[in-house]
Design an enzyme around this catalytic site. Sequence first.
Site, PDB file in Angstrom:
ATOM      1  N   LYS A  77       0.843  -1.198   0.000  1.00 40.89           N
ATOM      2  CA  LYS A  77       0.000   0.000   0.000  1.00 40.89           C
ATOM      3  C   LYS A  77       0.879   1.249   0.000  1.00 40.89           C
ATOM      4  CE  LYS A  77      -3.949   2.009   2.518  1.00 40.89           C
ATOM      5  NZ  LYS A  77      -4.843   1.855   3.687  1.00 40.89           N
ATOM      6  N   SER A 152      -9.673   2.003   2.978  1.00 43.51           N
ATOM      7  CA  SER A 152      -8.799   2.707   2.053  1.00 43.51           C
ATOM      8  C   SER A 152      -7.794   1.794   1.338  1.00 43.51           C
ATOM      9  CB  SER A 152      -8.018   3.787   2.814  1.00 43.51           C
ATOM     10  OG  SER A 152      -7.200   3.202   3.826  1.00 43.51           O
ATOM     11  N   SER A 176     -10.074  -0.485   7.321  1.00 41.16           N
ATOM     12  CA  SER A 176      -9.560  -0.309   5.962  1.00 41.16           C
ATOM     13  C   SER A 176      -8.786  -1.480   5.387  1.00 41.16           C
ATOM     14  CB  SER A 176      -8.682   0.951   5.903  1.00 41.16           C
ATOM     15  OG  SER A 176      -9.481   2.099   6.001  1.00 41.16           O
TER      16      SER A 176
END
Length: 488
Positions: A77, A152, A176
Amino acid sequence: MTLTTKTATELQKLLHNREVSVKEVTEDALKQVAKLDGQVQAFLTVTEEAALSKAEQLDNAPMENRGPLFGLPIGIKDNIVTKGVTTTCASKMLENFVPVYDATVVEKINDAGMISIGKLNMDEFAMGSTTERSAFKTTRNPWNLETVPGGSSGGSAAAVAAGEIPFALGTDTGGSVRQPAAFCGIVGMKPTYGRVSRHGLVAFASSLDQIGPLTRTVEDNALLLQAIAGIDRHDSSSSDKAVENYSAGLTGDLKGMKIAVPKEYLGEGVAEDVKAAVRKALNVMESLGATWEEVTLPHSKYASPTYYAIATAEASSNLARFDGIRYGYRPEGVTNLDEIYTRSRAEGFGEEVKKRILYGTYALSADHHEDLYVKAQKVRALIAQDFATLFDKYDLIVGPTSATTAYKIGGVVHDPITLYANDLLTVPVNLAGIPALSVPCGFADGLPIGLQFIGNHFDEMTIYKAAHAYEQATDFHKQTPSIGEGNE
């Protein structure tokens, strides 16, 4: 089936028997990214040259030095810093930021012999739940390209679900990792706070953030968490508690396990097909020897306002460092210091980030600090105590991960009861600092449904044991989106 959709155990067998090389596994992942990511839009950066170079080096390593994750591809990420590789947090503010060091988790996956394929899209600074709030692109759900992958960590979940990569790292501040895992039909773990070092993670809310693994199976998830967990001298909040051999506890036996099912988790706002899938999952676990009872978490109804008061306050403080002076976006044509501050933040941050900074600044202001931030911390303690009380009697808490399946890109959930239910299912876990895992448990209109296992502090072992037993008794984890079919 491509190499990227095989499990770690299957890939290691192929590597050990020299049926494939590390370079071939890496090339297969890069091939899948090239073939599928134009549709999925999961990657912000692909590090092809570095990945192939490392693969060639690893192919020369002796077999006896190879662990369970050796030579396997992974995506990271884009709020986890990577030395020499752009780390943007999906924000214009950090569009050209190249870190000079690796995050601790990146060092650990490198030590395990994993190969990073690149950096994954996300909601800007991890503020969002759809991955539509990236400054650069909108990631799509591989099960239906017209729907969101969650957020996210939507880029991380979508890349694994599509079969581009078998492993990814995400971050979980209020759900998330778990919510995108549920939307994309994969496995996502939010570990105990302090189980995984946050050194090198660009902070959103420091007391809530936790890095976690996203994978196709529970066993792979356990292997990756074991690799990244542990104390770190660079992170004073990391725990010195010994890291267990999580994969060794995957026995498939649930005899004697006591499960609590909060009535709030199957209440108003949760879709009927989601409730039905969870009830079926509980029946499966009963057949494996577990027992369950309905319980209550009385303070969970306050979780949403508590979370937003604390998370935005911490975000306001953490993001103050992005001022256009030391690094990050700086506008052209500025003539004074005030203009640098105001324009760099006004132009560098997206609307959602600016909104949360404003909320957080208000919560920390002299006039409202006691009524908002301090009171929220007191309620947080009550929420944590509710969980502790249940764990005195039960081994696990089980319920849905999300109130609905994935919704349309550009669509907005207007129903306040559904929004409330979504927060209630995920954010209390972060407020309490306990671990939770999402696994697929069914489908509704072709979209995955997630089942959430919540455990006591540092009891990831029990979560993995129960989730693996359930997974092996069902076949939801074996189903793949059509976008990944036929890509031999």
